[in-house]
Design a protein around this motif. Structure first.
Motif, short mmCIF file in Angstrom:
data_model
loop_
_atom_site.label_atom_id
_atom_site.label_comp_id
_atom_site.label_asym_id
_atom_site.label_seq_id
_atom_site.Cartn_x
_atom_site.Cartn_y
_atom_site.Cartn_z
N ALA A 1 0.82 -1.21 0.00
CA ALA A 1 0.00 0.00 0.00
C ALA A 1 0.85 1.25 0.00
O ALA A 1 0.58 2.21 -0.72
N SER A 2 1.91 1.26 0.83
CA SER A 2 2.76 2.45 0.91
C SER A 2 3.44 2.73 -0.43
O SER A 2 3.52 3.88 -0.87
N GLY A 3 3.94 1.68 -1.07
CA GLY A 3 4.62 1.86 -2.35
C GLY A 3 3.69 2.31 -3.45
O GLY A 3 4.06 3.13 -4.31
N LYS A 4 2.48 1.81 -3.43
CA LYS A 4 1.49 2.23 -4.43
C LYS A 4 1.21 3.72 -4.29
O LYS A 4 1.11 4.44 -5.28
N TYR A 5 1.10 4.17 -3.06
CA TYR A 5 0.86 5.59 -2.83
C TYR A 5 2.05 6.43 -3.27
O TYR A 5 1.89 7.46 -3.95
N VAL A 6 3.27 6.01 -2.89
CA VAL A 6 4.47 6.77 -3.25
C VAL A 6 4.59 6.92 -4.77
O VAL A 6 4.83 8.02 -5.28
N SER A 7 4.41 5.82 -5.49
CA SER A 7 4.63 5.84 -6.93
C SER A 7 3.48 6.48 -7.71
O SER A 7 3.71 7.15 -8.72
N SER A 8 2.26 6.31 -7.24
CA SER A 8 1.11 6.79 -8.02
C SER A 8 0.58 8.15 -7.57
O SER A 8 -0.14 8.80 -8.32
N GLN A 9 0.94 8.58 -6.34
CA GLN A 9 0.41 9.85 -5.86
C GLN A 9 1.46 10.82 -5.31
O GLN A 9 1.44 12.01 -5.63
N LEU A 10 2.37 10.32 -4.48
CA LEU A 10 3.30 11.23 -3.81
C LEU A 10 4.15 12.01 -4.81
O LEU A 10 4.27 13.25 -4.71
N PHE A 11 4.77 11.33 -5.76
CA PHE A 11 5.63 12.01 -6.72
C PHE A 11 4.88 13.09 -7.48
O PHE A 11 5.37 14.20 -7.68
N SER A 12 3.66 12.77 -7.91
CA SER A 12 2.89 13.75 -8.67
C SER A 12 2.43 14.91 -7.80
O SER A 12 2.39 16.06 -8.25
N ARG A 13 2.10 14.63 -6.54
CA ARG A 13 1.69 15.70 -5.63
C ARG A 13 2.84 16.67 -5.37
O ARG A 13 2.62 17.86 -5.12
N LEU A 14 4.06 16.16 -5.44
CA LEU A 14 5.24 17.01 -5.26
C LEU A 14 5.66 17.70 -6.56
O LEU A 14 6.56 18.55 -6.55
N GLY A 15 5.02 17.31 -7.66
CA GLY A 15 5.33 17.91 -8.95
C GLY A 15 6.65 17.46 -9.54
O GLY A 15 7.26 18.18 -10.34
N VAL B 1 11.69 11.89 -11.36
CA VAL B 1 12.14 10.76 -10.53
C VAL B 1 11.72 9.39 -11.06
O VAL B 1 12.23 8.37 -10.58
N LYS B 2 10.85 9.35 -12.05
CA LYS B 2 10.34 8.05 -12.47
C LYS B 2 11.42 7.12 -13.03
O LYS B 2 11.31 5.89 -12.94
N VAL B 3 12.47 7.69 -13.56
CA VAL B 3 13.53 6.84 -14.14
C VAL B 3 14.45 6.26 -13.08
O VAL B 3 15.21 5.32 -13.36
#
Length: 269
Positions: free
Chosen positions: A146-160, A165-167
């Motif tokens: 759950a934590s990883g799904k949030y980090v990858s799908s929401q946190l990065f985008s919320r930080l702009g 960082v995706k690479v």
């Protein structure tokens, strides 16, 4: 001769009763990863206090693997208590797999981060610090839960910073993220705090800032087929007591506050 026969019969009855009592003093608890560190500390205490044997069966709160708690219950594996992600437990409640009214809220689990022990200090206490830490990190690891799904799908985008960082962000499957950071494979790793703290070789640098945090609720319930529902219920209520919650908090989890709503994870490790 009759007296001897009666004595033997009495001894046999006493032995059978003793075996029945011994069998009654046993609980099987199915538990998922986020609460496991606290459980490893608390279960021996309860076992000693109550004079019982506790069998622990670890498995994911959901998913299609044979080890998942719902799958174990569906195929008839023995259990008295389940401790798991609250949303997954709600599904079991709807299916009638647990005793009505037996659910007990146990802890809230938040996401944190670690770096390799001995590395240069990193701060993530504010949104700007977290953004800078991620942009500066040569590599980033997150869990397959759950934590990883949030980090990858929401946190990065919320930080702009999703594109930047995706690479260099990688999902770590099956094993603790902190163990890969300790081995030097990644510069910074994110997972539920209670799963980061037990791993040696890393430095815990804190939880995500409150405005960017994602909380997973852990709760427990008595399994409908439990042979020891009273003892099972006693265990759950003890885990929620102030005495037990000290160890829960020490493991990196937070005591549940009924007045503060939480966002419950819809996936699990």
């Amino acid at each position: 001769m009759k007296l001897k026969t009666m004595s033997l019969y009495a001894a046999l009855l006493f032995s059978v009763a003793g075996n029945a009592t011994a069998q009654a003093k046993e609980l099987t608890v199915m538990i998922s990863g986020g609460f496991k560190a606290a459980w490893d500390t608390l279960s021996p205490r309860f076992a000693q206090r109550e004079g019982i044997t506790i069998n622990t069966v670890a498995g994911p709160s959901m998913g299609k693997t044979p080890q998942a708690i719902p799958a174990r219950l569906a195929r008839g594996e023995k259990a008295d208590v389940v401790i798991m992600v609250g949303d997954a437990l709600s599904d079991l409640q709807k299916q009638g797999a647990t005793l009505p009214g037996s659910r007990v809220e146990l802890a809230d689990s938040r996401i944190g981060a670690v770096i390799k022990k001995g590395g240069a200090p990193v701060k993530i206490g504010s949104e700007s610090e977290l953004r800078a830490a991620l942009l500066n990190a040569p590599s980033i690891a997150y869990s397959d839960s759950a934590s990883g799904k949030y980090v990858s799908s929401q946190l990065f985008s919320r930080l702009g910073i999703e594109d930047q960082v995706k690479v260099k962000a990688v999902k770590v499957e099956r094993i603790p993220v902190a163990s890969e950071v300790a081995a030097g494979k990644y510069a910074i790793g994110f997972q539920q705090v209670s799963e980061l703290l037990p791993v040696p070789g890393v430095t815990f640098i804190g939880e995500l800032p409150d405005k960017l945090q994602y909380t997973t609720r852990f709760a427990g319930a008595v399994v409908r087929r439990s042979a020891q529902p009273d003892e099972a219920g006693k265990l759950l209520h003890w885990l929620a007591s102030p005495e037990a919650q000290q160890a829960v908090h020490a493991s990196g989890l937070h005591t549940v506050k009924a007045s503060k709503p939480v966002k419950v994870a819809d996936t699990v490790q």
